[in-house]
Design a protein around this motif. Structure first.
Motif, short mmCIF file in Angstrom:
data_model
loop_
_atom_site.label_atom_id
_atom_site.label_comp_id
_atom_site.label_asym_id
_atom_site.label_seq_id
_atom_site.Cartn_x
_atom_site.Cartn_y
_atom_site.Cartn_z
N ALA A 1 -46.26 -17.90 9.75
CA ALA A 1 -45.13 -17.11 9.24
C ALA A 1 -45.64 -15.94 8.41
N PHE A 2 -46.70 -16.17 7.64
CA PHE A 2 -47.28 -15.09 6.84
C PHE A 2 -47.83 -13.99 7.74
N ILE A 3 -48.55 -14.37 8.80
CA ILE A 3 -49.09 -13.38 9.72
C ILE A 3 -47.97 -12.59 10.38
N LEU A 4 -46.89 -13.29 10.76
CA LEU A 4 -45.76 -12.62 11.39
C LEU A 4 -45.12 -11.62 10.43
N PHE B 1 -51.73 -3.06 7.31
CA PHE B 1 -52.75 -2.67 8.29
C PHE B 1 -54.13 -3.18 7.88
N THR B 2 -54.42 -3.11 6.58
CA THR B 2 -55.73 -3.57 6.11
C THR B 2 -55.90 -5.07 6.31
N ILE B 3 -54.85 -5.84 6.05
CA ILE B 3 -54.93 -7.29 6.25
C ILE B 3 -55.15 -7.62 7.72
N ILE B 4 -54.39 -6.99 8.60
CA ILE B 4 -54.51 -7.26 10.03
C ILE B 4 -55.90 -6.91 10.53
N THR B 5 -56.42 -5.77 10.12
CA THR B 5 -57.72 -5.33 10.60
C THR B 5 -58.85 -6.22 10.07
N LEU B 6 -58.84 -6.49 8.76
CA LEU B 6 -59.90 -7.32 8.19
C LEU B 6 -59.84 -8.75 8.71
#
Length: 303
Positions: A131-134, A178-183
């Motif tokens: 859920a956090f990732i979503l 964006f930074t969370i998704i990329t890292l």
């Protein structure tokens, strides 16, 4: 004993890469398709690069050449007068420092918070992880300009209008998803066995992260920080809406939007100011080019 290529099975012969001679014996249709793709790539490159090229050469042209009815694709008499005019304009150095401070502050905050969040998402299993990732993906897809009115009301009610600290927090929120998704992709690409080996050698989890994972994340951090820097450096809407009364706290994009009104039809000075505005991002990219390229490749796959 080496098996001759002629004795390989049909599947192995099909999977074997084509030799240069085989590539040279492409049919007319394949050659025509390759030429068409190359021409299309050149057209896209020209369309993308030409406005920037025209901006730069206009900055070096004298006013007489800029106003000439016959456009020239190269300045006949290059001059630096327009750059001197732009740099001597009121507030240029102050607004340049404001933009740099806000951008660097937002990027550094986003890197620290996103690194911790990405590590928790990529390495740990906990309730609510999906859920956090979503939610992070939804936040990344949401248009931030739609929140402009809400952000303005929050800044007004908290007394944060006309403050660079509020602008830094907003840029931090914009670049964080964006930074969370990329890292997360970069951390997932690092084999967890490396951390386990460090733990077996006596390292704590924090020491294993600092000595093993963090050095391997350097290309990813460089690539992510560059994209975050570009996003925050070029942002205009929030800077224009939240900095109203305090003219000394404006950023460079807002100053550049009103630059033409100050100098009227001085297009040379306007193009010089736009070129100076582009230089920091270009310099950062040139410095981090190798790291960025390797980081983008490393984050594209999970090793």
């Amino acid at each position: 004993m080496t098996v001759p290529p002629t004795n390989l099975g049909p599947a192995a012969r099909l999977n074997r890469p084509a030799s240069p001679r085989a590539s040279a014996r492409l049919g007319p249709a394949a050659r025509l398709r390759r030429i068409a793709l190359n021409l299309a790539a050149l057209v896209v490159l020209a369309v993308s690069v030409f406005p920037v090229y025209w901006m730069v050469i206009t900055a070096f042209k004298p006013t007489t050449e800029i106003q000439s009815e016959t456009p020239g694709f190269w300045p006949a008499h290059p001059t630096l007068d327009h750059f001197a005019t732009a740099m001597s304009a009121d507030g240029f150095r102050l607004f340049w420092r404001n933009s740099l401070a806000v951008t660097l502050g937002a990027v550094l905050l986003a890197l620290v918070v996103a690194l911790l969040a990405a590590f928790a998402v990529a390495r740990m299993r906990w309730r609510g992880r999906r859920a956090f990732i979503l939610m992070v993906f939804i936040a990344q897809m949401a248009p931030w300009e739609a929140l402009l009115v809400a952000m303005f009301i929050i800044a007004r009610d908290t007394g944060m209008l006309d403050r660079l600290s509020m602008l830094t927090l907003i840029y931090f929120m914009i670049t964080l998803p964006f930074t969370i998704i990329t890292l997360r992709g970069f951390i997932a690409a690092i084999p967890p066995e490396l951390e386990e080996a460090a733990l077996m050698d006596g390292c704590t989890r924090a020491a294993a992260f600092r000595r093993v994972v963090f050095p391997l994340l350097a290309p990813g951090l460089m690539a992510t920080s560059l994209f975050g820097f570009i996003t925050a450096w070029n942002e205009f809407a929030f800077a224009n809406a939240l900095i109203i009364k305090s003219q000394d706290d404006r950023t460079l994009p807002v100053w550049l939007s009103s630059f033409g009104n100050v100098f009227g039809t001085d297009w040379g000075a306007t193009m010089a100011a736009a070129t100076l505005f582009m230089l920091p991002v270009l310099l950062v990219f040139l410095v981090l080019q190798r790291r960025v390229t390797s980081g983008m490749i490393a984050g594209a796959v999970k090793g």
